[in-house]
Write a protein that holds these residues in place. Structure first.
Motif, mmCIF file in Angstrom:
data_model
loop_
_atom_site.group_PDB
_atom_site.id
_atom_site.type_symbol
_atom_site.label_atom_id
_atom_site.label_comp_id
_atom_site.label_asym_id
_atom_site.label_seq_id
_atom_site.Cartn_x
_atom_site.Cartn_y
_atom_site.Cartn_z
ATOM 1 N N GLN A 174 0.829 -1.210 0.000
ATOM 2 C CA GLN A 174 0.000 0.000 0.000
ATOM 3 C C GLN A 174 0.861 1.257 0.000
ATOM 4 O OE1 GLN A 174 -3.007 -0.143 3.103
ATOM 5 N NE2 GLN A 174 -3.508 -2.247 2.557
ATOM 6 N N ALA A 175 2.028 1.166 0.604
ATOM 7 C CA ALA A 175 2.912 2.336 0.619
ATOM 8 C C ALA A 175 3.519 2.601 -0.744
ATOM 9 C CB ALA A 175 4.033 2.122 1.636
ATOM 10 N N ARG A 176 3.388 1.652 -1.645
ATOM 11 C CA ARG A 176 3.983 1.830 -2.973
ATOM 12 C C ARG A 176 2.925 1.990 -4.051
ATOM 13 N NH1 ARG A 176 7.290 3.070 -0.181
ATOM 14 N NH2 ARG A 176 9.253 2.062 0.383
ATOM 15 N N LEU A 177 1.669 2.219 -3.602
ATOM 16 C CA LEU A 177 0.600 2.375 -4.581
ATOM 17 C C LEU A 177 0.665 3.721 -5.281
ATOM 18 C CD1 LEU A 177 -2.561 0.925 -2.804
ATOM 19 C CD2 LEU A 177 -1.269 -0.042 -4.681
ATOM 20 N N GLY A 178 1.370 4.651 -4.653
ATOM 21 C CA GLY A 178 1.478 5.947 -5.296
ATOM 22 C C GLY A 178 0.502 6.977 -4.783
ATOM 23 N N GLU A 179 -0.223 6.627 -3.737
ATOM 24 C CA GLU A 179 -1.131 7.629 -3.191
ATOM 25 C C GLU A 179 -1.025 7.636 -1.672
ATOM 26 O OE1 GLU A 179 -4.477 6.199 -5.265
ATOM 27 O OE2 GLU A 179 -4.847 4.588 -3.838
ATOM 28 N N LYS A 180 -1.575 8.688 -1.113
ATOM 29 C CA LYS A 180 -1.502 8.803 0.340
ATOM 30 C C LYS A 180 -2.489 7.816 0.954
ATOM 31 C CE LYS A 180 -2.044 13.353 0.847
ATOM 32 N NZ LYS A 180 -1.952 14.676 1.496
ATOM 33 N N ILE A 181 -2.057 7.201 2.021
ATOM 34 C CA ILE A 181 -2.911 6.209 2.682
ATOM 35 C C ILE A 181 -3.540 6.856 3.901
ATOM 36 C CG2 ILE A 181 -2.943 3.944 3.798
ATOM 37 C CD1 ILE A 181 -2.225 3.867 0.847
ATOM 38 N N CYS A 182 -4.792 6.563 4.097
ATOM 39 C CA CYS A 182 -5.474 7.146 5.245
ATOM 40 C C CYS A 182 -6.456 6.138 5.807
ATOM 41 C CB CYS A 182 -6.206 8.407 4.781
ATOM 42 S SG CYS A 182 -7.079 9.222 6.091
ATOM 43 N N SER A 183 -6.413 5.949 7.099
ATOM 44 C CA SER A 183 -7.409 5.076 7.727
ATOM 45 C C SER A 183 -7.835 5.735 9.033
ATOM 46 C CB SER A 183 -6.830 3.683 7.971
ATOM 47 O OG SER A 183 -5.698 3.769 8.804
ATOM 48 N N SER A 184 -9.041 5.427 9.454
ATOM 49 C CA SER A 184 -9.537 6.126 10.653
ATOM 50 C C SER A 184 -9.330 5.323 11.909
ATOM 51 C CB SER A 184 -11.034 6.419 10.562
ATOM 52 O OG SER A 184 -11.448 6.453 9.272
ATOM 53 N N SER A 185 -9.189 6.069 12.985
ATOM 54 C CA SER A 185 -9.115 5.427 14.292
ATOM 55 C C SER A 185 -10.529 5.114 14.738
ATOM 56 C CB SER A 185 -8.477 6.372 15.306
ATOM 57 O OG SER A 185 -7.238 6.799 14.869
ATOM 58 N N SER A 186 -10.630 4.083 15.522
ATOM 59 C CA SER A 186 -11.943 3.726 16.023
ATOM 60 C C SER A 186 -11.807 3.360 17.484
ATOM 61 C CB SER A 186 -12.487 2.542 15.222
ATOM 62 O OG SER A 186 -13.474 1.882 15.958
ATOM 63 N N SER A 187 -12.592 4.029 18.315
ATOM 64 C CA SER A 187 -12.401 3.764 19.738
ATOM 65 C C SER A 187 -13.064 2.461 20.150
ATOM 66 C CB SER A 187 -12.947 4.927 20.567
ATOM 67 O OG SER A 187 -14.347 4.983 20.427
ATOM 68 N N SER A 188 -14.066 2.029 19.389
ATOM 69 C CA SER A 188 -14.683 0.756 19.768
ATOM 70 C C SER A 188 -14.009 -0.357 19.007
ATOM 71 C CB SER A 188 -16.181 0.747 19.463
ATOM 72 O OG SER A 188 -16.553 1.890 18.777
ATOM 73 N N THR A 191 -13.312 -3.451 17.024
ATOM 74 C CA THR A 191 -14.156 -4.273 16.172
ATOM 75 C C THR A 191 -13.756 -5.730 16.255
ATOM 76 O OG1 THR A 191 -12.643 -3.894 14.350
ATOM 77 C CG2 THR A 191 -14.504 -2.395 14.540
ATOM 78 N N GLY A 192 -12.575 -5.967 16.747
ATOM 79 C CA GLY A 192 -12.129 -7.348 16.863
ATOM 80 C C GLY A 192 -11.501 -7.883 15.598
ATOM 81 N N SER A 193 -11.607 -7.137 14.517
ATOM 82 C CA SER A 193 -11.032 -7.660 13.284
ATOM 83 C C SER A 193 -9.771 -6.919 12.882
ATOM 84 C CB SER A 193 -12.051 -7.538 12.156
ATOM 85 O OG SER A 193 -12.391 -6.176 11.987
ATOM 86 N N ASP A 194 -9.414 -5.903 13.674
ATOM 87 C CA ASP A 194 -8.217 -5.158 13.313
ATOM 88 C C ASP A 194 -7.029 -5.735 14.046
ATOM 89 O OD1 ASP A 194 -10.218 -2.210 13.303
ATOM 90 O OD2 ASP A 194 -9.409 -3.295 11.573
ATOM 91 N N TRP A 195 -6.273 -6.479 13.316
ATOM 92 C CA TRP A 195 -5.113 -7.114 13.912
ATOM 93 C C TRP A 195 -4.111 -6.089 14.403
ATOM 94 C CZ3 TRP A 195 -3.715 -11.821 15.451
ATOM 95 C CH2 TRP A 195 -4.565 -12.873 15.098
ATOM 96 N N PHE A 196 -3.548 -6.356 15.542
ATOM 97 C CA PHE A 196 -2.513 -5.510 16.143
ATOM 98 C C PHE A 196 -3.026 -4.100 16.448
ATOM 99 C CE2 PHE A 196 0.310 -8.892 15.566
ATOM 100 C CZ PHE A 196 0.119 -9.414 14.296
ATOM 101 N N ASN A 197 -4.342 -3.977 16.571
ATOM 102 C CA ASN A 197 -4.977 -2.701 16.907
ATOM 103 C C ASN A 197 -4.623 -1.589 15.957
ATOM 104 O OD1 ASN A 197 -3.931 -3.866 19.987
ATOM 105 N ND2 ASN A 197 -6.097 -3.813 19.412
ATOM 106 N N LEU A 198 -4.359 -1.952 14.711
ATOM 107 C CA LEU A 198 -4.049 -0.945 13.711
ATOM 108 C C LEU A 198 -5.027 -1.076 12.562
ATOM 109 C CD1 LEU A 198 -0.169 -1.086 13.547
ATOM 110 C CD2 LEU A 198 -1.545 0.844 14.252
ATOM 111 N N ALA A 199 -5.471 0.082 12.075
ATOM 112 C CA ALA A 199 -6.414 0.043 10.955
ATOM 113 C C ALA A 199 -5.632 -0.072 9.662
ATOM 114 C CB ALA A 199 -7.266 1.317 10.968
ATOM 115 N N ILE A 200 -5.318 -1.297 9.285
ATOM 116 C CA ILE A 200 -4.613 -1.537 8.019
ATOM 117 C C ILE A 200 -5.565 -2.285 7.116
ATOM 118 C CG2 ILE A 200 -2.645 -2.673 6.924
ATOM 119 C CD1 ILE A 200 -1.186 -2.420 9.609
ATOM 120 N N THR A 203 -8.902 0.700 17.881
ATOM 121 C CA THR A 203 -8.035 0.640 16.699
ATOM 122 C C THR A 203 -7.456 2.010 16.386
ATOM 123 O OG1 THR A 203 -9.437 -1.089 15.816
ATOM 124 C CG2 THR A 203 -7.968 -0.014 14.266
ATOM 125 N N VAL A 204 -6.191 2.021 16.064
ATOM 126 C CA VAL A 204 -5.521 3.267 15.698
ATOM 127 C C VAL A 204 -5.408 3.343 14.185
ATOM 128 C CG1 VAL A 204 -3.323 4.487 15.804
ATOM 129 C CG2 VAL A 204 -4.219 3.395 17.845
#
Lengths: 490, 218
Positions: free
Chosen positions: A30-44, A46-55, B49-50
């Motif tokens: 994703q870092a080499r796709l050529g565009e800026k990457i953006c994901s949102s933080s979520s305080s709740s 979801t259980g599906s975000d591995w390593f608590n990071l929105a990737i 999640t961050v």
């Protein structure tokens, strides 16, 4: 060794390593796709975000990664590697970097798997996010589009770094100790971009929106496994053809060896296309003169970094209108430095009114670049090179604008490639085609302003004297004004 | 416990100060922030999640990653803005230092206020240069971009040593370790301070002010 680890811990650890590997690949690609990457933080959670990071998970990338892993996990002697390479529209490719997820034998028995290892893997992913924006390939990838694309390849097993050329650098992203070994993540990146000066990658298509699609794609052994880091379009096939750098570099070497200006002109002329407007004819014509061997990697800095002026020699002479069009059509190259581009159009020189069709060069026409403070510039900006007489200056030179940045970042250890994109005053002047020295000499002794000169013959003393009483009368009338003025001075 | 201290040095042009500081501070905070904790009944907790965002700099050839949190960004921008103003109001020397300190609170008995015990301090020394012409500025854009890249690598290298981190707190203690005031992320408790070095080389320190502020604030 595994006796100390409970079955649950072992299972968890394997799962963590597997998903860590998958997320690592996602972050890199994703870092080499050529565009800026953006994901949102979520305080709740979801259980599906591995390593608590929105990737985000791009399905194709996950699929490729799983295919490469083939059910195995990175382990000792079994590394997972993501190779990032660049492929031009002519089919030339070059490896830029290889990210390696490895494991060594150093174990940390006391570490808690479900807690400490997990959190440290999360930290390692954050480090990976930061480092992927720092290596030279990032800037290249942000500018991919017309001229080149960035590809990735995932493989498992032994790390292969031979394709990175000489003098590649390594940066370690981090390491995490586990009870079964230490996971390390590092990146080896190419520093020697001499084979293809990155400027050529920013060259826009040479003409009027015609897509040259009859270039021959040279087969490369690994291409089958390569995937484009581009999910918007299949960038590769849209490549617009233009003469490869080999031609221009050849021109470079020959013309620089003797007195450049005449050589330069003549060699440039030799690349004029037979029919103006026939860009497609131009391309094969230029190709024919290409020395195929020059396409090899490691064509080195014996040739000074492809002077943009020589690129344009290969471009079709229809350049004039084309450039403006192609410049605007360059949208696909996600060019970040728009600031640079606007600077370029504004600052052509101290007193130049640049006609829109004529493209001025940057690295080319710096007659005094040799005397610029940085000796580094003298290599690419040949002081002997004059601005081209014919306005066939092509957009490749514009490309140099954008590529300057990337090359600079890449050329950390290569002095050849610190290309500075600047336009000092007097560097290029369309109205008065002269260099600074000539200008200075010519205007060193300007004639005096007529209002300042006293033409003795026009005025006689007598006339002066006659006008005196009138003047005195006026002054006397305004005597109050003068007094007030004098008061203010005190 | 010993407080870990790291120093980073950069030389930038005046207009690059903001972005350079933001880049480095956000890179550090990216590694020192977690998702929001949600404590459950049995004393366990789950973590939010961050998200992350790429930020392109306008005056530097550089892109950095920061945590997706407008609140956090605002707080950092405010501190950097104050630092920048202090730098420009100082003499022509243009040297200063901004520090990001991570600390833990230790509750004391009345009448003593809580102690703030730092466990990691990042100091960024800034040297502001004045450039004469556009050519130099262009070179500076690129050079500073490279330098920041090196600093990011330094930061990551320190982080990867996995040295002391405060223990994960229980629900009652979470405010002693983390800043729970933000709604989307949870950085470790931190404070940003700065010092401007005047031309004589002595530091006009804000430490006294900070000490008093802390004592009163808690």
């Amino acid at each position: 060794m595994d006796n100390d680890l409970s079955p649950q811990d072992k299972k968890d650890l394997d799962k963590f390593i597997k998903f860590f590997a998958l997320k690592t690949v996602q972050v890199i690609v994703q870092a080499r796709l050529g565009e800026k990457i953006c994901s949102s933080s979520s305080s709740s959670p979801t259980g599906s975000d591995w390593f608590n990071l929105a990737i985000k998970d791009i399905p194709e990338v996950t699929h490729e990664a799983k295919k490469a892993l083939a059910g195995q996990l990175p382990g000792i002697g079994r590394s997972m590697c993501v190779e990032i390479s660049l492929k031009t529209s002519e089919g030339d490719s070059m490896e830029l970097e290889t990210w390696c997820l490895e494991m060594n034998e150093k174990c940390d028995k006391d570490i808690k798997v479900s807690y400490t290892v997990y959190n440290r893997l999360s930290l390692l992913l954050k480090s990976l996010l930061a480092i992927t924006r720092v290596t030279p390939a990032y800037k290249l990838s942000r500018k991919q589009g017309h001229d080149y694309v960035i590809l990735y390849r995932i493989y498992f097993g032994e790390v292969q770094l031979a394709g990175l050329g000489e003098g590649f650098q390594t940066v370690r992203v981090g390491l995490v100790g586990t009870p079964t070994g230490t996971i390390t993540l590092s990146c080896a990146y190419r520093t020697n971009l001499a084979f293809m000066s990155t400027r050529q990658f920013e060259r826009t298509g040479p003409i009027m929106g015609i897509i040259i699609d009859h270039f021959v794609e040279r087969p490369f052994p690994n291409t089958g496994h390569m995937h484009a880091c581009d999910y918007r379009a299949t960038g590769e096939e849209d490549g617009v053809g233009y003469p490869g750098v080999e031609d221009s570099q050849e021109v470079c070497t020959t013309s620089f060896s003797t007195s450049p200006p005449t050589q330069l002109c003549s060699s440039r002329l030799s690349y004029q296309p037979p029919m103006p407007g026939a860009a497609d004819l131009c391309y094969p014509a230029a190709l024919n003169s290409t020395n195929p061997h020059q396409a090899e990697h490691g064509r080195v800095s014996s040739c000074p970094p492809a002077d943009p002026g020589h690129h344009l020699s290969g471009s079709p002479s229809t350049g004039e209108d084309a450039e403006t069009l192609s410049r605007s059509g360059e949208a696909k190259t996600a060019c970040r430095p728009e600031a640079l581009e606007t600077t370029f159009t504004r600052k052509v020189g101290a007193f130049v009114n640049k006609p829109s069709t004529q493209v001025t060069t940057t690295g080319l026409d710096l007659p005094f670049a040799a005397f610029a403070p940085r000796a580094l510039n003298s290599e690419e900006n040949d002081p002997m090179v004059h601005p081209p007489e014919s306005p066939t200056t092509a957009s490749p030179l514009h490309g140099s604008l954008h590529s300057q940045d990337s090359v600079d970042s890449a050329g950390q250890t290569q002095d050849d490639f610190v290309m500075v994109d600047f336009k000092p005053a007097f560097s290029k002047d369309d109205l008065l085609p002269m260099d600074l020295g000539t200008f200075y000499r010519e205007f060193q002794n300007p004639p005096q302003l007529s209002s300042l000169s006293i033409d003795v013959s026009a005025q006689s003393m007598a006339e002066d004297l006659d006008s005196l009483p009138e003047k005195l009368a006026i002054y006397e009338k305004n005597i109050d004004e003068f007094d007030a003025f004098v008061d203010t001075l005190q | 416990m010993n407080c870990r201290s790291e120093v980073l040095e950069v030389s930038v042009e005046g207009r690059q100060v903001d972005e350079a500081m933001l880049a480095l501070l956000h890179t550090i905070l990216l590694h020192r922030s977690t998702g929001k904790f949600h404590y459950k009944k049995e004393g366990t907790y789950s973590i939010g999640t961050v998200g992350t965002q790429d930020i392109d700099c306008d005056f530097i050839d550089f892109t950095f990653v920061r945590v997706s949190s407008e609140e956090l960004d605002r707080a950092i921008r405010k501190a950097v803005g104050e630092f920048k103003e202090a730098l420009s109001n100082s003499g022509s020397d243009g040297m200063g230092q901004i520090s990001l300190e991570f600390y833990q609170k230790k509750k004391s008995r009345w009448p003593f206020s809580d102690e703030c015990i730092p466990w990691e301090v990042w100091s960024i020394k800034v040297n502001v240069v004045n450039l004469a012409n556009e050519q130099e500025r262009q070179i500076c854009r690129e050079k500073v971009g490279e330098k920041l890249g090196e600093k990011v690598i330094n930061i990551v290298e320190v982080i990867s040593r996995h040295e002391y981190l405060p223990k994960m707190p229980t629900q009652s203690e979470v405010d002693n370790v983390f800043d729970t005031s933000l709604k989307d992320v949870q950085p470790y408790l931190y404070k940003i301070t700065y010092q401007i070095t005047d031309s004589l080389g002595t530091s006009v320190s804000t430490t006294m002010r900070r000490l008093i502020k802390d004592t009163l604030a808690l």
